[in-house]
Structures are given as structure tokens and as C-alpha cells.
Motif scaffolding. Structure first.
Motif, PDB file in Angstrom:
ATOM      1  N   THR A 284       0.864  -1.181   0.000  1.00 42.52           N
ATOM      2  CA  THR A 284       0.000   0.000   0.000  1.00 42.52           C
ATOM      3  C   THR A 284       0.897   1.226   0.000  1.00 42.52           C
ATOM      4  O   THR A 284       2.066   1.148   0.413  1.00 42.52           O
ATOM      5  CB  THR A 284      -0.890   0.043   1.242  1.00 42.52           C
ATOM      6  OG1 THR A 284      -0.052   0.175   2.416  1.00 42.52           O
ATOM      7  CG2 THR A 284      -1.744  -1.216   1.356  1.00 42.52           C
ATOM      8  N   PRO A 285       0.379   2.374  -0.444  1.00 41.26           N
ATOM      9  CA  PRO A 285       1.205   3.596  -0.387  1.00 41.26           C
ATOM     10  C   PRO A 285       1.687   3.907   1.024  1.00 41.26           C
ATOM     11  O   PRO A 285       2.818   4.376   1.207  1.00 41.26           O
ATOM     12  CB  PRO A 285       0.265   4.671  -0.924  1.00 41.26           C
ATOM     13  CG  PRO A 285      -0.696   3.936  -1.809  1.00 41.26           C
ATOM     14  CD  PRO A 285      -0.910   2.614  -1.142  1.00 41.26           C
ATOM     15  N   GLU A 286       0.845   3.629   2.007  1.00 46.21           N
ATOM     16  CA  GLU A 286       1.224   3.924   3.391  1.00 46.21           C
ATOM     17  C   GLU A 286       2.391   3.067   3.851  1.00 46.21           C
ATOM     18  O   GLU A 286       3.361   3.559   4.461  1.00 46.21           O
ATOM     19  CB  GLU A 286       0.019   3.721   4.318  1.00 46.21           C
ATOM     20  CG  GLU A 286      -1.136   4.675   4.090  1.00 46.21           C
ATOM     21  CD  GLU A 286      -1.974   4.348   2.854  1.00 46.21           C
ATOM     22  OE1 GLU A 286      -2.702   5.239   2.382  1.00 46.21           O
ATOM     23  OE2 GLU A 286      -1.890   3.190   2.351  1.00 46.21           O
ATOM     24  N   LEU A 287       2.326   1.757   3.571  1.00 45.00           N
ATOM     25  CA  LEU A 287       3.405   0.868   3.976  1.00 45.00           C
ATOM     26  C   LEU A 287       4.674   1.166   3.174  1.00 45.00           C
ATOM     27  O   LEU A 287       5.783   1.156   3.724  1.00 45.00           O
ATOM     28  CB  LEU A 287       3.000  -0.593   3.788  1.00 45.00           C
ATOM     29  CG  LEU A 287       4.069  -1.633   4.144  1.00 45.00           C
ATOM     30  CD1 LEU A 287       4.561  -1.462   5.580  1.00 45.00           C
ATOM     31  CD2 LEU A 287       3.535  -3.049   3.929  1.00 45.00           C
TER      32      LEU A 287
ATOM     33  N   MET B  27       0.895  -6.541 -10.039  1.00 46.00           N
ATOM     34  CA  MET B  27       2.341  -6.460  -9.811  1.00 46.00           C
ATOM     35  C   MET B  27       2.910  -5.200 -10.448  1.00 46.00           C
ATOM     36  O   MET B  27       3.721  -4.496  -9.837  1.00 46.00           O
ATOM     37  CB  MET B  27       3.044  -7.695 -10.380  1.00 46.00           C
ATOM     38  CG  MET B  27       2.882  -8.956  -9.574  1.00 46.00           C
ATOM     39  SD  MET B  27       3.883 -10.318 -10.259  1.00 46.00           S
ATOM     40  CE  MET B  27       5.531  -9.700  -9.941  1.00 46.00           C
ATOM     41  N   ILE B  28       2.497  -4.912 -11.668  1.00 45.42           N
ATOM     42  CA  ILE B  28       3.007  -3.739 -12.377  1.00 45.42           C
ATOM     43  C   ILE B  28       2.568  -2.468 -11.653  1.00 45.42           C
ATOM     44  O   ILE B  28       3.365  -1.532 -11.477  1.00 45.42           O
ATOM     45  CB  ILE B  28       2.517  -3.716 -13.841  1.00 45.42           C
ATOM     46  CG1 ILE B  28       2.838  -5.045 -14.546  1.00 45.42           C
ATOM     47  CG2 ILE B  28       3.129  -2.545 -14.580  1.00 45.42           C
ATOM     48  CD1 ILE B  28       4.277  -5.457 -14.503  1.00 45.42           C
ATOM     49  N   ARG B  29       1.320  -2.415 -11.217  1.00 52.38           N
ATOM     50  CA  ARG B  29       0.845  -1.242 -10.477  1.00 52.38           C
ATOM     51  C   ARG B  29       1.621  -1.052  -9.182  1.00 52.38           C
ATOM     52  O   ARG B  29       1.866   0.073  -8.738  1.00 52.38           O
ATOM     53  CB  ARG B  29      -0.653  -1.363 -10.200  1.00 52.38           C
ATOM     54  CG  ARG B  29      -1.538  -1.244 -11.439  1.00 52.38           C
ATOM     55  CD  ARG B  29      -3.006  -1.057 -11.074  1.00 52.38           C
ATOM     56  NE  ARG B  29      -3.585  -2.248 -10.485  1.00 52.38           N
ATOM     57  CZ  ARG B  29      -4.265  -3.171 -11.169  1.00 52.38           C
ATOM     58  NH1 ARG B  29      -4.409  -3.040 -12.491  1.00 52.38           N
ATOM     59  NH2 ARG B  29      -4.793  -4.209 -10.566  1.00 52.38           N
ATOM     60  N   SER B  30       2.020  -2.161  -8.573  1.00 51.68           N
ATOM     61  CA  SER B  30       2.752  -2.082  -7.310  1.00 51.68           C
ATOM     62  C   SER B  30       4.131  -1.475  -7.491  1.00 51.68           C
ATOM     63  O   SER B  30       4.662  -0.835  -6.571  1.00 51.68           O
ATOM     64  CB  SER B  30       2.864  -3.481  -6.697  1.00 51.68           C
ATOM     65  OG  SER B  30       1.579  -3.990  -6.375  1.00 51.68           O
ATOM     66  N   ILE B  31       4.734  -1.670  -8.654  1.00 49.40           N
ATOM     67  CA  ILE B  31       6.009  -1.013  -8.943  1.00 49.40           C
ATOM     68  C   ILE B  31       5.845   0.493  -8.832  1.00 49.40           C
ATOM     69  O   ILE B  31       6.667   1.195  -8.230  1.00 49.40           O
ATOM     70  CB  ILE B  31       6.514  -1.411 -10.336  1.00 49.40           C
ATOM     71  CG1 ILE B  31       6.844  -2.902 -10.395  1.00 49.40           C
ATOM     72  CG2 ILE B  31       7.731  -0.567 -10.739  1.00 49.40           C
ATOM     73  CD1 ILE B  31       7.159  -3.418 -11.789  1.00 49.40           C
ATOM     74  N   ASP B  32       4.739   1.010  -9.376  1.00 48.65           N
ATOM     75  CA  ASP B  32       4.479   2.446  -9.321  1.00 48.65           C
ATOM     76  C   ASP B  32       4.243   2.928  -7.891  1.00 48.65           C
ATOM     77  O   ASP B  32       4.547   4.078  -7.559  1.00 48.65           O
ATOM     78  CB  ASP B  32       3.278   2.808 -10.200  1.00 48.65           C
ATOM     79  CG  ASP B  32       3.585   2.666 -11.684  1.00 48.65           C
ATOM     80  OD1 ASP B  32       4.762   2.860 -12.057  1.00 48.65           O
ATOM     81  OD2 ASP B  32       2.659   2.351 -12.461  1.00 48.65           O
TER      82      ASP B  32
ATOM     83  N   GLY C 173       9.209   7.428  -3.625  1.00 48.45           N
ATOM     84  CA  GLY C 173      10.602   7.828  -3.722  1.00 48.45           C
ATOM     85  C   GLY C 173      11.608   6.720  -3.902  1.00 48.45           C
ATOM     86  O   GLY C 173      12.813   6.982  -4.038  1.00 48.45           O
ATOM     87  N   TYR C 174      11.173   5.467  -3.902  1.00 47.89           N
ATOM     88  CA  TYR C 174      12.120   4.355  -4.047  1.00 47.89           C
ATOM     89  C   TYR C 174      12.819   4.402  -5.406  1.00 47.89           C
ATOM     90  O   TYR C 174      12.180   4.593  -6.439  1.00 47.89           O
ATOM     91  CB  TYR C 174      11.408   3.017  -3.900  1.00 47.89           C
ATOM     92  CG  TYR C 174      11.463   2.454  -2.500  1.00 47.89           C
ATOM     93  CD1 TYR C 174      12.640   1.890  -2.001  1.00 47.89           C
ATOM     94  CD2 TYR C 174      10.342   2.469  -1.673  1.00 47.89           C
ATOM     95  CE1 TYR C 174      12.698   1.363  -0.719  1.00 47.89           C
ATOM     96  CE2 TYR C 174      10.387   1.939  -0.386  1.00 47.89           C
ATOM     97  CZ  TYR C 174      11.573   1.394   0.082  1.00 47.89           C
ATOM     98  OH  TYR C 174      11.634   0.881   1.349  1.00 47.89           O
ATOM     99  N   ARG C 175      14.147   4.220  -5.387  1.00 51.28           N
ATOM    100  CA  ARG C 175      14.967   4.106  -6.586  1.00 51.28           C
ATOM    101  C   ARG C 175      16.140   3.179  -6.267  1.00 51.28           C
ATOM    102  O   ARG C 175      16.384   2.835  -5.119  1.00 51.28           O
ATOM    103  CB  ARG C 175      15.506   5.483  -7.040  1.00 51.28           C
ATOM    104  CG  ARG C 175      14.462   6.516  -7.462  1.00 51.28           C
ATOM    105  CD  ARG C 175      13.708   6.123  -8.716  1.00 51.28           C
ATOM    106  NE  ARG C 175      12.825   7.181  -9.184  1.00 51.28           N
ATOM    107  CZ  ARG C 175      11.588   7.414  -8.726  1.00 51.28           C
ATOM    108  NH1 ARG C 175      11.096   6.654  -7.755  1.00 51.28           N
ATOM    109  NH2 ARG C 175      10.856   8.391  -9.218  1.00 51.28           N
TER     110      ARG C 175
END
Length: 366
Positions: free
Chosen positions: A119-122, A165-170, A176-178
């Protein structure tokens, strides 16, 4: 007696000099399997091969005790890193407090996840704490319907699950993950091998790290393995494909010279420096190992594991006694025999890594 063992590439260091690591006392790196539940059924996954997805899970107290056992064996020195696997670790109800405990002890957490439950929060909570994440992807273009269908096959589920899965990458990118904190692992199998180069392009275009993992095997290599996994010749063809694409893969000029096993461009950091703690209390060298070294309920279990025949064989392994093709290879100090579970699954603890494509690339000259 078969003595299999393997490991995983370090997200922060590629080509680690493992000869230096051997001087350390006890395991430096931990791998914990806190639960055996997952939404996916990926062909080639070690848990699928062993029918191990049975829904068991550790308590927080059990997981913390593992940290204490390792620290005590290391003379009061904490582990350096802890990989959190599964099953799917995002399902574990104690993930957040365990991560907090790792950080309190200055142990770097590293979560391996299929990402579907994020989730965005986690994701933001993890990013704020600089927790390393490795997700999964097995194709090069998620916008291609035929590749998306293949992705569904690679995870043993339907196309909608692949889309998730693809949506979760976004989701991870959105907080900010890179690279190097965020990487995608591509378990190389025969069906998705043609898309491996495009997978790297996809990752690089989005600022994501990548891991091209050769499928490990703790049993003798045979028909069952090669029904799913690529042969050394097919891996060699992949390296040549990278060499042919300097326009969109400029960093892979001279790819052959950068080759390291078992992650194509990254060596195993575990070797005799890590231990795998299973949900059932067993201690093994890694996820692919079939040999139980000790149990957490044993008296002084880390010492028992560290002094086991398997680990002692690993510590005594040198280039002078390892089998080919490793004995003749100039990359020994960086690679040190590729995936040891795969090599030692033959029954010989000093076997060479038979999946390495370098002999083919060199025309059997090395």
C-alpha cells in the motif's frame, strides 16, 4: 551425502571479494523465512518445488530470538543484514515491529516481495526507514499484452494479478524508491529469457536496479530443472544479446568481462557468511539448501550450524580443489564458484558451477 548451498547478490555491492569474508567469525548475513503463505505459485520457486507453502508463521518473539542467537555466537556483534523472505513477507503481521527491531540493532533490513500487497502507506513507512526492497518482474514490456500474459504464467496466476504487480512497482516509485534501495528480480527461465535485455532497459529507464538470477537447484541438475531453466548455452546467447545492443544498453559494453554467477552480473555474498532460518525452526545455509544444519531449539544452534560439515566444506574450498570450470577461471576471488547449492547438489562439495556460460563464451578456452 549431498551438501547444497547458495545465496543471493548484495544490492549494494556487486563482485564482492569473498576471500576477505571468510576471515569473519560466524554468519554476517541472516535470511529469515517468517511465514509460508503467498498469493503466487511461480514455476521454479523453491517453495513450490518443495510444496512448502503451508501457511505457517513465526511469532515476533521467535524472530527476535534468532537475532539474539546470532549476536551471542558473534561475541556480542549483531548481524550486518537480514533478508526477509516468505512466502510473501508483506503478509507477516509482525513485519513492521521486526523491521524496527532490526534498525534498533543497526541491522540492515532487506525485504523480498512480490509487491502485490503493498500500500502507499506501507511503502512510505519502509522508504522513510531506508529499507531495501527487491520486487519481481519477468518481462521487458508490461504494456505488451502477450508479455503480460507471460508474466501471469511466470507467477502462476491470471493476467489481472500480473497487472497488480506492475501497479505495485508504481507504488514504490511513487514514495521515492529508486536504485539501490529498490530492485526488481528476474528469475531467468527458458520462456522469459528472450525478454531479459528489455527487462534491464525497462528497469534502467525508471531508475530501478535489476537482478538477473539464474535459477538455483539444491538437487542434481537434470530434465526437471532444464524443463524450466535455461541451459549454459542459452545463458551464453543472452550475454551475446547484451553485447549486440550498445545503443540502449551502453553500460554493457564488455558484458562478458562483467559476468559473475549466479546473478549474471552479481556474485553470491553468502557463501559461508550467511544462515537461513526457516519458519519450522530449521537452520540451513540458504533457501535452496536441502541440508538442515541445526535447529533453533538445539543447545548453541548457531555454533552447531557454523561447525557443520557443510559450512566447514565451504570454508575449506579453494580454487586449487574446486572443480571445473571454476578451477581455471580468473574470476574466482569475486565469484567463488557461483551458486554453491547448484554445484554441490551433484553430491560433490567441491564441484564447479556447471551452469556458468563463460566456457561457452570462451570457446572452452577458460
Amino acid at each position: 551425502m549431498r551438501i547444497p548451498i547458495t545465496g543471493r547478490a548484495d544490492p549494494f555491492t556487486i563482485g564482492v571479494d569473498t576471500m576477505t569474508m571468510r576471515k569473519q567469525i560466524g554468519p554476517r548475513f541472516g535470511i529469515i523465512e517468517p511465514l509460508t503463505a503467498c498469493q503466487l505459485r511461480c514455476p521454479g520457486c523453491y517453495m513450490i518445488r518443495r510444496k512448502a507453502l503451508n501457511g505457517r508463521q513465526m511469532s515476533l518473539e521467535e524472530a527476535i530470538r534468532i537475532l539474539d542467537l546470532c549476536r551471542d555466537h558473534r561475541g556480542g556483534v549483531e548481524l550486518e543484514t537480514m533478508d526477509i523472505l516468505g512466502g510473501e513477507p508483506l503478509f507477516w503481521p509482525y513485519l513492521e515491529p521486526f523491521v524496527e527491531e532490526l534498525l534498533r540493532r543497526q541491522i540492515k533490513p532487506w525485504i523480498f516481495t512480490n509487491m502485490i500487497a503493498i500500500t502507499p502507506e506501507l511503502a512510505k513507512w519502509l522508504f522513510d526507514r531506508k529499507v531495501a526492497i527487491t520486487g519481481k518482474l519477468n518481462i521487458g514490456n508490461p504494456e505488451d499484452p502477450s508479455q503480460l500474459k507471460l508474466q501471469a504464467e511466470m507467477i502462476g496466476r491470471d493476467v489481472e494479478t500480473a497487472r497488480q504487480m506492475i501497479r505495485s512497482i508504481d507504488v514504490f516509485l511513487g514514495v521515492g524508491y529508486r536504485d539501490p534501495l529498490f530492485r526488481l528480480e528476474n528469475l531467468l527461465r527458458r520462456k522469459n529469457l528472450p525478454f531479459a535485455a528489455d527487462f534491464v532497459v525497462y528497469c534502467r529507464s525508471r531508475g530501478i536496479g535489476f537482478d538477473l538470477e539464474v535459477m538455483g537447484c539444491g538437487e542434481p541438475l537434470g530434465e526437471d530443472y532444464f524443463r524450466i531453466a535455461p541451459t549454459p548455452a542459452e545463458l551464453a546467447a543472452l550475454v551475446r544479446e547484451f553485447e549486440k545492443r550498445p545503443e540502449d544498453l551502453p553500460e554493457f559494453r564488455g558484458t562478458e568481462g562483467k559476468l559473475l554467477m549466479p546473478h549474471m552480473f552479481g556474485a553470491c555474498r553468502f557463501f559461508d557468511n550467511g544462515m537461513y532460518f526457516a519458519v519450522d525452526g530449521g537452520i540451513r545455509a540458504c533457501s535452496n539448501s536441502m541440508v538442515e544444519l541445526a535447529r533453533v531449539t538445539d543447545p548453541d544452534p548457531i555454533r552447531k550450524a557454523d561447525e557443520s560439515r557443510l559450512i566447514c566444506s565451504r570454508k575449506s574450498l579453494t580454487q586449487a580443489i574446486v572443480g571445473e570450470p571454476c578451477r581455471s577461471c580468473s574470476k574466482w576471488t569475486k565469484c567463488r564458484g557461483g551458486c554453491r547449492a547448484t554445484a554441490e547438489g551433484s553430491g560433490d562439495p567441491f564441484a564447479g558451477f556447471q551452469l556458468c556460460p563463460l566456457p561457452i563464451l570462451h570457446g572452452n578456452s577458460e
